[in-house]
Design an enzyme around this catalytic site. Sequence first.
Site, short mmCIF file in Angstrom:
data_model
loop_
_atom_site.label_atom_id
_atom_site.label_comp_id
_atom_site.label_asym_id
_atom_site.label_seq_id
_atom_site.Cartn_x
_atom_site.Cartn_y
_atom_site.Cartn_z
N GLU A 415 -37.64 -63.25 -10.19
CA GLU A 415 -37.43 -62.05 -9.96
C GLU A 415 -38.97 -60.72 -8.96
OE1 GLU A 415 -34.22 -60.32 -9.32
OE2 GLU A 415 -33.07 -60.93 -10.91
N GLU A 491 -29.39 -68.79 -14.17
CA GLU A 491 -28.55 -67.72 -15.44
C GLU A 491 -27.61 -67.61 -15.40
OE1 GLU A 491 -31.44 -64.37 -15.80
OE2 GLU A 491 -33.25 -64.76 -15.56
C1 IPT Z 1 -32.35 -61.00 -15.22
C2 IPT Z 1 -33.24 -61.33 -15.35
O1 IPT Z 1 -33.65 -62.63 -14.75
C3 IPT Z 1 -33.55 -61.72 -16.77
O2 IPT Z 1 -34.46 -62.13 -17.19
C4 IPT Z 1 -32.92 -61.00 -18.06
O3 IPT Z 1 -33.40 -59.28 -17.83
C5 IPT Z 1 -31.57 -61.35 -17.37
O4 IPT Z 1 -31.22 -60.72 -16.62
C6 IPT Z 1 -30.51 -59.72 -18.15
O5 IPT Z 1 -30.96 -59.56 -19.97
S1 IPT Z 1 -32.34 -60.50 -13.41
C7 IPT Z 1 -30.47 -59.42 -13.69
C8 IPT Z 1 -31.00 -58.59 -12.09
C9 IPT Z 1 -29.74 -59.90 -13.03
#
Ligand code: IPT
Length: 981
Positions: A415, A491
């Site tokens: 990010e 993710e």
């Molecule tokens: C995403 C992040 O990369 C991670 O660090 C964490 O914050 C996660 O979200 C949520 O828990 S970023 C988001 C814009 C999807």
Amino acid sequence: MSTDLPYYLDPAPGTGAVAPRAWYAGSDAARLSLNGSWRFRLSPTATAQDESFARPGFDDAHWDRLPVPAHWALHGHGAPAYTNHLYPFPVEPPYVPTENPTGDHRVTFALPEGWPAGGAPDSALLRFEGIESCAKIWLNGVELGVFKGSRLPAEYPVGALLRPEGNVLAVRVHQWSSGSYLEDQDQWWLPGIFRDVTLLQRPDGSVVDHFVHTGFDHRTGEGTLRVDAEPGGRVTVPELGVDIATGESLTLPVEPWTAETPRLYDAELATEGERIPLRIGFRTVLVEDGVLKVNGRRILFRGVNRHEFHPEHGRTVDLDTMRTDLLLMKRHNINAVRTSHYPPHPAFLPLCDELGLWVIDECDLETHGFVEFEGWKGNPADDDRWTPALLDRAARMVERDKNHPSVVIWSLGNECGTGRGLSAMAKWIRERDPSRPIHYEGDLSCADTDMYSRMYADHAEVELIGRREELPWGDPELDAKRRSLPFILCEYAHAMGNGPGGLGEYQRLFETYPRLQGGFVWEWIDHGIARRTADGTPYFAYGGDFGEELHDGNFVCDGLVFPDRTVSPGLIEYKKVIEPVRIEGEPGSGTVRITNIHDFADLSHLAFSWIYEIDGHAVAQDALAVPPLAAGESAELKLPVPEAAGQDGEAFWQVRAALREDTPWAGAGHEVAWGQWPAATALAAVDNPGPPLLAPRAGEGGVVVLGPGTFDAATGELKYLNGFQVTGLRLDVWRAPTDNDEAALSVPETRDALAWRTLGLHRMRHRIASVALTEDALTVTTRVAPAASDLGLRTVYRWTADAADGGRLHLAIEVIPEGDWKVPLPRLGVRLGVSGTLGDAQWYGGGPGEAYPDTRAASRIGLYASTVDALQTPYVRPQENGARADVRWVRLRREDGAGIAVRQGEGSPAFWFTARRWTSEQLDAADHTPDLAPGEVVWVNLDHGQHGIGSQSCGPGSLPQYRLAAAEASFGFTFSTLDGR
Ligand code: IPT
């Protein structure tokens, strides 16, 4: 940048350190750990105190003591603070607030016997594995330099400064620095010297750096090896009879390293001044034909994102804890870790090499807070003044971790938007280590990367990507490149609170489309900080609990394990969904289909067995001979027909695969995969007229008696089941919203919990329209509805009891929605209160753990027992939990064995069972676990339907098939009582 900025504001990298180099666990060169009890003083600003404390003669006797490594904020100095992506200070890079907690650290040490004092500067290095976020370091009053880049090491030459004893190391650590702008990861802000401090002896001719290059050619079965080292020396691999000079290449037959078969060869690098033990793994990683391959085969990531976290120590994580994480992962079929969002403690990676995990090693870089500004204005990742710092971080990661076979991908960071600094990092990494592909999610163009990566894309989009049919993007050339790349979800499946739901559907996509190479659940662990209430009750704190002026609440608790590493239901679900062996049978079939979905391993390491179960009892079982199917193969095997097959009752086949022998991560017998299916097809319901029914009769004191049931004649409310009091039995649609129901980051229109509360589903009123006594039934007609709305649920309760078996009471419920319901229901069923003495549950149905419509893969039909207390899942922020799926019957008993029993009604499907010592409303109102005080009543929910869980705390909601529409429904239960012993 301008040199008039103080060192902690200068965006340039740190100073004074030697060139970054490979980390290794040890060698024959002496080392001295400087971890331990140090002296500590906290100041409110960077300059509140002068630098005189760095002088050896300074008297620190009145200072506090602080363990090193540690975060001072977890040791009574200041407090932790949590934000997701918002910078907790005004954004004006590289400036940070004047209020800048600054910790001065001091320790005095002597050299061990035989360690030469004095010498060339590089005859000893002082190594810091991690300091957050910036430090100035002195040894014996001489400034060594400035440390930046919190989760990366730096080594300072100190040979000339060392004395036999009385060495004074002084470190001034600032919580905030220019580096803070690069470290905006979603986690607690926790300053301190949080990783080890070591003094390393560097004898003449010892290894300055070494780079182990290996490869494996799957066509020939040969590995290649070359170890580059400075200075040169020899490399021996006794097991392979190898003895070569550094720089020399060799090709020879070897067993390859993979995450499934982590074959390591013990070796040694010997230079004139040092012997370093090496553990060599042979493997080749490459992107070919649009697919990421290791040793010639496509791999599938069954991954997790791992932050380093300990509920008491924050990011100071010891070796045992690292190992615990990895053992838990391996035992739950996880094969990959993304080190979100910074390189882990270096000792984590040898464990990955040894136990077998694919690692995406991610650089310590995130500038997420700039997303707040149009076009990421001011983003350091796209600002040349910061590029040297970005390159410094890339180099320190790659150089430190380059010798680990487990590291298969470099990730630039997380990010950071897009920018020149990121491109510069990619270019540098590609030149330094062309053997590993590069990952970065934030640049949709994939200009600098070797794979297309996304976060939280929903199933439908992932399927399009799987087909390489995603919507075109940007310029045609880049679009074509991206379309040719493999895809990962770096993710997905946000594991916040109850959930995540929808894992199984993702997995099916990953297993269908070669381009989809799996994903990494967000995330491994809840970052709840261990705290106690005034009366000593332990609980886990989250954002806002430390008085932060800006925070993101419990968004920091979104892991598959609780802060203390207790496994959560989400991890059990994930284990089932990602099983590397599929075991399936058709209902009614005695044939099992076994598919080996490992990427490399055959099935010879697994022992299979079958069980034939009737009503939850194993009535026959035996080993099952399964051929050692190669990866990707499958077979159908006929199961023996057990003698018991003719017995009455509900029969299931279960086939299990367990480890044949002990492994480094689990013992023989550890279950890896299983399948269960009905041994008989369900009998068609016979339409029989049913037994004659008892007539309800009016009793004394305004009651109606029907079989074991006593009702209030006026309201039709059930009061007693034989001697057991029952309270408040009525239709219930409310559940304490889960984090996924709340979906706090989503647009309001899509948040289930908001829609529910707006409509008033948490405050339903029950109007009794009629109570009718007929010859064979007590019928209560009601309308259940929220204030201010014309929507309602017309609900009819029909109570009957068999004449033949007067000990049972049947309830048939009919629900007819009235009005135009646009909102799904949280749940649909009845709730009733029984005495708190009924504290033991036994049930036949899904278990042993919690399950919901889209999180039920791991729920196995069986006979289970639990206390009511142990049925609860203690989510850090209390919310709906603990439902058991597919329940046929449940008994709730007192200590003496007496109690009540509920079964699925005649012709009704199995139900969801939940029991707790508080109401859903109390659960909803609680913020932390100690807010839940057990009452005198056990509240039981018997549900016909449950709304899905989904993953909308960050990602898609539940799939349409798991949403619980307000629709006509009929269901029923049979109640009876149980005698004591
Ligand atoms: C995403 C992040 O990369 C991670 O660090 C964490 O914050 C996660 O979200 C949520 O828990 S970023 C988001 C814009 C999807």
